[in-house]
Write a protein that holds these residues in place. Structure first.
Motif, PDB file in Angstrom:
ATOM      1  N   PHE A 137       0.849  -1.190   0.000  1.00  0.00           N
ATOM      2  CA  PHE A 137       0.000   0.000   0.000  1.00  0.00           C
ATOM      3  C   PHE A 137       0.883   1.236   0.000  1.00  0.00           C
ATOM      4  CE2 PHE A 137       0.679  -0.283   4.616  1.00  0.00           C
ATOM      5  CZ  PHE A 137       0.849   1.048   4.965  1.00  0.00           C
ATOM      6  N   LEU A 138       0.379   2.305  -0.567  1.00  0.00           N
ATOM      7  CA  LEU A 138       0.988   3.630  -0.494  1.00  0.00           C
ATOM      8  C   LEU A 138      -0.053   4.561   0.107  1.00  0.00           C
ATOM      9  CD1 LEU A 138       2.870   5.594  -3.306  1.00  0.00           C
ATOM     10  CD2 LEU A 138       1.231   6.671  -1.804  1.00  0.00           C
ATOM     11  N   GLU A 139       0.275   5.164   1.248  1.00  0.00           N
ATOM     12  CA  GLU A 139      -0.646   6.081   1.915  1.00  0.00           C
ATOM     13  C   GLU A 139       0.014   7.432   2.115  1.00  0.00           C
ATOM     14  OE1 GLU A 139      -3.556   6.356   5.854  1.00  0.00           O
ATOM     15  OE2 GLU A 139      -1.843   4.977   5.876  1.00  0.00           O
ATOM     16  N   CYS A 140      -0.665   8.483   1.692  1.00  0.00           N
ATOM     17  CA  CYS A 140      -0.186   9.828   1.960  1.00  0.00           C
ATOM     18  C   CYS A 140      -0.213  10.071   3.465  1.00  0.00           C
ATOM     19  CB  CYS A 140      -1.057  10.848   1.242  1.00  0.00           C
ATOM     20  SG  CYS A 140      -0.579  12.568   1.541  1.00  0.00           S
ATOM     21  N   ALA A 141       0.821  10.724   3.976  1.00  0.00           N
ATOM     22  CA  ALA A 141       0.876  11.010   5.409  1.00  0.00           C
ATOM     23  C   ALA A 141      -0.302  11.858   5.865  1.00  0.00           C
ATOM     24  CB  ALA A 141       2.184  11.712   5.752  1.00  0.00           C
ATOM     25  N   ALA A 142      -0.888  12.635   4.932  1.00  0.00           N
ATOM     26  CA  ALA A 142      -2.014  13.509   5.279  1.00  0.00           C
ATOM     27  C   ALA A 142      -3.364  12.816   5.160  1.00  0.00           C
ATOM     28  CB  ALA A 142      -1.998  14.756   4.394  1.00  0.00           C
ATOM     29  N   MET A 181      -6.658   8.847   0.318  1.00  0.00           N
ATOM     30  CA  MET A 181      -5.285   9.136  -0.123  1.00  0.00           C
ATOM     31  C   MET A 181      -4.435   7.877   0.040  1.00  0.00           C
ATOM     32  SD  MET A 181      -4.488  12.867   1.518  1.00  0.00           S
ATOM     33  CE  MET A 181      -5.725  14.163   1.621  1.00  0.00           C
ATOM     34  N   ILE A 182      -4.868   6.815  -0.598  1.00  0.00           N
ATOM     35  CA  ILE A 182      -4.206   5.525  -0.448  1.00  0.00           C
ATOM     36  C   ILE A 182      -4.491   4.665  -1.665  1.00  0.00           C
ATOM     37  CG2 ILE A 182      -6.158   4.399   0.728  1.00  0.00           C
ATOM     38  CD1 ILE A 182      -4.026   3.055   2.561  1.00  0.00           C
ATOM     39  N   HIS A 183      -3.547   3.829  -2.001  1.00  0.00           N
ATOM     40  CA  HIS A 183      -3.809   2.761  -2.967  1.00  0.00           C
ATOM     41  C   HIS A 183      -2.926   1.573  -2.645  1.00  0.00           C
ATOM     42  CE1 HIS A 183      -0.170   4.053  -5.125  1.00  0.00           C
ATOM     43  NE2 HIS A 183      -0.698   5.232  -5.357  1.00  0.00           N
ATOM     44  N   ASN A 184      -3.242   0.448  -3.244  1.00  0.00           N
ATOM     45  CA  ASN A 184      -2.555  -0.818  -2.979  1.00  0.00           C
ATOM     46  C   ASN A 184      -2.325  -1.496  -4.321  1.00  0.00           C
ATOM     47  OD1 ASN A 184      -1.798  -2.818  -0.764  1.00  0.00           O
ATOM     48  ND2 ASN A 184      -3.133  -4.102  -2.004  1.00  0.00           N
ATOM     49  N   GLU A 206       5.500   6.687   4.682  1.00  0.00           N
ATOM     50  CA  GLU A 206       4.605   7.690   4.118  1.00  0.00           C
ATOM     51  C   GLU A 206       4.872   7.918   2.628  1.00  0.00           C
ATOM     52  OE1 GLU A 206       5.411  10.836   6.845  1.00  0.00           O
ATOM     53  OE2 GLU A 206       7.045  11.659   5.659  1.00  0.00           O
ATOM     54  N   GLY A 207       3.790   8.184   1.897  1.00  0.00           N
ATOM     55  CA  GLY A 207       3.840   8.227   0.447  1.00  0.00           C
ATOM     56  C   GLY A 207       4.757   9.280  -0.137  1.00  0.00           C
ATOM     57  N   ASN A 208       5.003  10.364   0.583  1.00  0.00           N
ATOM     58  CA  ASN A 208       5.872  11.412   0.073  1.00  0.00           C
ATOM     59  C   ASN A 208       7.293  10.913  -0.188  1.00  0.00           C
ATOM     60  OD1 ASN A 208       7.894  13.878   1.104  1.00  0.00           O
ATOM     61  ND2 ASN A 208       6.293  14.518  -0.324  1.00  0.00           N
ATOM     62  N   MET A 209       7.661   9.818   0.444  1.00  0.00           N
ATOM     63  CA  MET A 209       9.003   9.264   0.267  1.00  0.00           C
ATOM     64  C   MET A 209       9.101   8.383  -0.979  1.00  0.00           C
ATOM     65  SD  MET A 209       9.791   8.391   4.258  1.00  0.00           S
ATOM     66  CE  MET A 209      11.560   8.687   4.174  1.00  0.00           C
ATOM     67  N   TRP A 210       7.978   8.015  -1.547  1.00  0.00           N
ATOM     68  CA  TRP A 210       7.941   7.155  -2.742  1.00  0.00           C
ATOM     69  C   TRP A 210       8.165   8.040  -3.975  1.00  0.00           C
ATOM     70  CZ3 TRP A 210       4.764   2.185  -2.943  1.00  0.00           C
ATOM     71  CH2 TRP A 210       4.574   1.646  -1.661  1.00  0.00           C
ATOM     72  N   VAL A 211       9.328   8.571  -4.115  1.00  0.00           N
ATOM     73  CA  VAL A 211       9.606   9.603  -5.112  1.00  0.00           C
ATOM     74  C   VAL A 211       9.304   9.100  -6.525  1.00  0.00           C
ATOM     75  CG1 VAL A 211      11.425  11.020  -6.137  1.00  0.00           C
ATOM     76  CG2 VAL A 211      11.259  10.780  -3.652  1.00  0.00           C
ATOM     77  N   LYS A 212       8.529   9.907  -7.254  1.00  0.00           N
ATOM     78  CA  LYS A 212       8.169   9.583  -8.639  1.00  0.00           C
ATOM     79  C   LYS A 212       9.194  10.183  -9.605  1.00  0.00           C
ATOM     80  CE  LYS A 212       4.023  11.355  -8.001  1.00  0.00           C
ATOM     81  NZ  LYS A 212       2.602  11.738  -8.180  1.00  0.00           N
ATOM     82  N   TRP A 213       9.247   9.604 -10.807  1.00  0.00           N
ATOM     83  CA  TRP A 213      10.195  10.036 -11.832  1.00  0.00           C
ATOM     84  C   TRP A 213      11.614  10.083 -11.239  1.00  0.00           C
ATOM     85  CZ3 TRP A 213       6.076  13.557 -10.568  1.00  0.00           C
ATOM     86  CH2 TRP A 213       4.897  13.276 -11.266  1.00  0.00           C
ATOM     87  N   LEU A 214      11.947   9.039 -10.489  1.00  0.00           N
ATOM     88  CA  LEU A 214      13.190   8.993  -9.721  1.00  0.00           C
ATOM     89  C   LEU A 214      14.401   9.206 -10.620  1.00  0.00           C
ATOM     90  CD1 LEU A 214      14.453   8.327  -6.905  1.00  0.00           C
ATOM     91  CD2 LEU A 214      14.576   5.945  -7.698  1.00  0.00           C
ATOM     92  N   ARG A 215      15.243  10.198 -10.286  1.00  0.00           N
ATOM     93  CA  ARG A 215      16.398  10.489 -11.137  1.00  0.00           C
ATOM     94  C   ARG A 215      17.733  10.398 -10.424  1.00  0.00           C
ATOM     95  NH1 ARG A 215      16.034  17.061 -12.077  1.00  0.00           N
ATOM     96  NH2 ARG A 215      16.450  17.702  -9.927  1.00  0.00           N
ATOM     97  N   ARG A 216      17.750  10.519  -9.090  1.00  0.00           N
ATOM     98  CA  ARG A 216      19.044  10.498  -8.417  1.00  0.00           C
ATOM     99  C   ARG A 216      18.924   9.919  -7.018  1.00  0.00           C
ATOM    100  NH1 ARG A 216      22.798  13.876  -5.495  1.00  0.00           N
ATOM    101  NH2 ARG A 216      21.170  15.432  -5.071  1.00  0.00           N
ATOM    102  N   TYR A 239      -0.625  15.154   9.889  1.00  0.00           N
ATOM    103  CA  TYR A 239      -0.154  13.877   9.361  1.00  0.00           C
ATOM    104  C   TYR A 239      -0.358  12.723  10.336  1.00  0.00           C
ATOM    105  CZ  TYR A 239       2.198  17.279   6.356  1.00  0.00           C
ATOM    106  OH  TYR A 239       2.474  18.334   5.524  1.00  0.00           O
ATOM    107  N   HIS A 240      -0.355  11.515   9.774  1.00  0.00           N
ATOM    108  CA  HIS A 240      -0.352  10.268  10.543  1.00  0.00           C
ATOM    109  C   HIS A 240      -1.549  10.150  11.489  1.00  0.00           C
ATOM    110  CE1 HIS A 240       3.685   8.948   9.223  1.00  0.00           C
ATOM    111  NE2 HIS A 240       3.920  10.252   9.139  1.00  0.00           N
TER     112      HIS A 240
END
Length: 427
Positions: free
Chosen positions: A150-155, A175-178, A256-266, A405-406
């Motif tokens: 699951f990915l859940e936004c902290a908010a 604000m969640i999906h699995n 928390e979902g904010n750490m699941w960085v999208k378009w990861l480049r570095r 959050y949380h």
């Protein structure tokens, strides 16, 4: 000796005989209608007397028009614009545990970008033996893993701290999906770059950033990065959707979902956290005394009843009722979910659709015979660490009223005699 088919036949005959004997009772319950002159049964319908669409009518299948209301929704007043904003998964209208990508919530800090696989690059640098740059094709050549998380936004549920605010599980908990992710472990790529030169792993960090304008940089302890993080390029068996980070995103299970960085480049290995905007002024927990906790990454055990709920009222009247919902924990697997019909005075254990999986959603069901009585529906989740989902009062005793959050408190829906449900607070 009686073979299984014989036993099954006998069992079915016994069931039918029993059903016939108790037909009046079953009819009064209202789970099904007695046979009647229903024209949808007795008359030929258009769909049975003509031809349907051919195999190429929709080369990529989409939901039928009758399911057009099962969509992500937003709250217009929640953010200043739609570029740095969020929408909500229609969890009230889904069943099972896997969230289709097309209705999985979005959270953007500078909008969803378009990035071709051919233009994709991922750099690993910092305290590694050999800084490396990977193309998308490079990533496909490493040993793959497939895991569901699951990915859940902290908010998620953040607007409910002060009291009942939004009327619908889509808005309170959406604000969640699995999803099932496929990719390579972050450990694999870090070891490819080499970790020998940096010495001990303890007190080391990785800083990850995305290719969008916000970059959304976050610091992650190296122990977590080497444990279960993934570099994902598929979700639910197909390419990531643009809004979910196509072509590549980071997966940080249970955090928390904010750490699941999208378009990861570095990804940079460092000897200290960066303490960026997203982990100081944002995504910290402000307490009653005005101080703020940081590094509260884990999404604790949480659950919500999705039906009945404000967007899923009881329409069929009295009789058999399936109460269902979702539970999840960032610390492990869900082991049990209790449901209360009376606002937490009494509890009964729900049935899990399948044994819980670590950092993944579980579906629960409770089958009751509802006779129109008022209900205050609640659910509380337990995980394999022994953690029990708290009440809002228990959270407030620790956190006060300043947090966003949380928020993993127990949610209450009030169901009236007409089957309508509303968001209420029973602390």
């Amino acid at each position: 000796m009686v073979d299984s088919s014989t036993k099954q036949g006998a069992s079915r005959r016994a069931f039918l005989k029993g059903a016939a004997a108790t037909g009046a009772a079953l009819g009064s319950v209202g789970a099904a209608k007695a046979a009647s002159d229903d024209p949808l049964i007795t008359e030929v319908q258009d769909w049975t007397s003509g031809l349907g669409d051919g195999v190429d009518a929709t080369p990529y299948g989409m939901p039928i028009e009758y399911e057009g209301d099962v969509v992500r929704r937003t709250v217009e007043w929640l953010t200043a614009d739609q570029i740095s904003s969020i929408n909500f998964t229609p969890i009230h209208a889904l069943d099972g545990t896997i969230t289709p990508q097309g209705c999985a919530f979005e959270r953007h800090h500078s909008g969803a970008i378009t990035l071709k696989k051919e233009d994709y690059r991922l750099m690993i640098n910092g305290l590694v033996d050999t800084p490396l740059v990977f193309t998308y094709e490079d990533l496909e050549r490493f040993p793959r893993v497939t895991q569901t998380f699951f990915l859940e936004c902290a908010a998620n549920t953040g607007m409910e701290w002060a009291g009942a605010q939004l009327n619908g599980s889509q808005y309170t908990h959406g604000m969640i999906h699995n999803m099932e992710y496929t990719g390579v472990t972050l450990r694999t790529l870090l070891e490819e770059a080499g970790l020998g030169a940096m010495g001990a792993i303890k007190d080391k960090w990785v800083y990850v950033e995305g290719a969008d304008a916000s970059s959304n940089g976050r610091s992650i302890p190296l122990e977590k990065a080497l444990d279960d993080c993934m570099i994902a390029f598929k979700a639910n068996g197909e390419a990531l959707r643009m809004e979910h980070g196509y072509p590549v995103r980071l997966v940080v299970p249970g955090w928390e979902g904010n750490m699941w960085v999208k378009w990861l480049r570095r990804i940079e290995i460092m000897d200290r956290p960066v303490e960026s905007r997203e982990e100081t002024s944002k995504y910290t927990d402000t307490l009653a005394d005005g101080t703020s906790r940081k590094w509260t990454w884990v999404m604790d055990a949480k659950s919500v009843i999705t039906s009945p709920s404000p967007q899923m009222p009881i329409k069929h009247g009295k009789g058999p009722l399936v109460i269902t919902g979702l539970a999840w924990s960032g610390r492990g697997a869900i082991t049990a979910v209790d449901v209360s019909l009376d606002g937490g005075v009494t509890w009964q254990e729900a049935r899990l659709a399948e044994p819980g999986k670590p950092m993944a959603m579980s579906r629960f069901y409770l089958d009751i015979n509802w006779q129109g009585e008022e209900m205050f529906l609640q659910s509380r989740a337990m995980d394999d660490t022994g953690y029990v989902q708290p009440t809002k009062t228990q959270l407030r005793e620790v956190r006060g009223l300043n947090s966003i959050y949380h928020n993993n408190c127990i949610q209450t829906w009030h169901v009236n005699a007409n089957g309508e449900a509303n968001n209420v607070e029973v602390s």
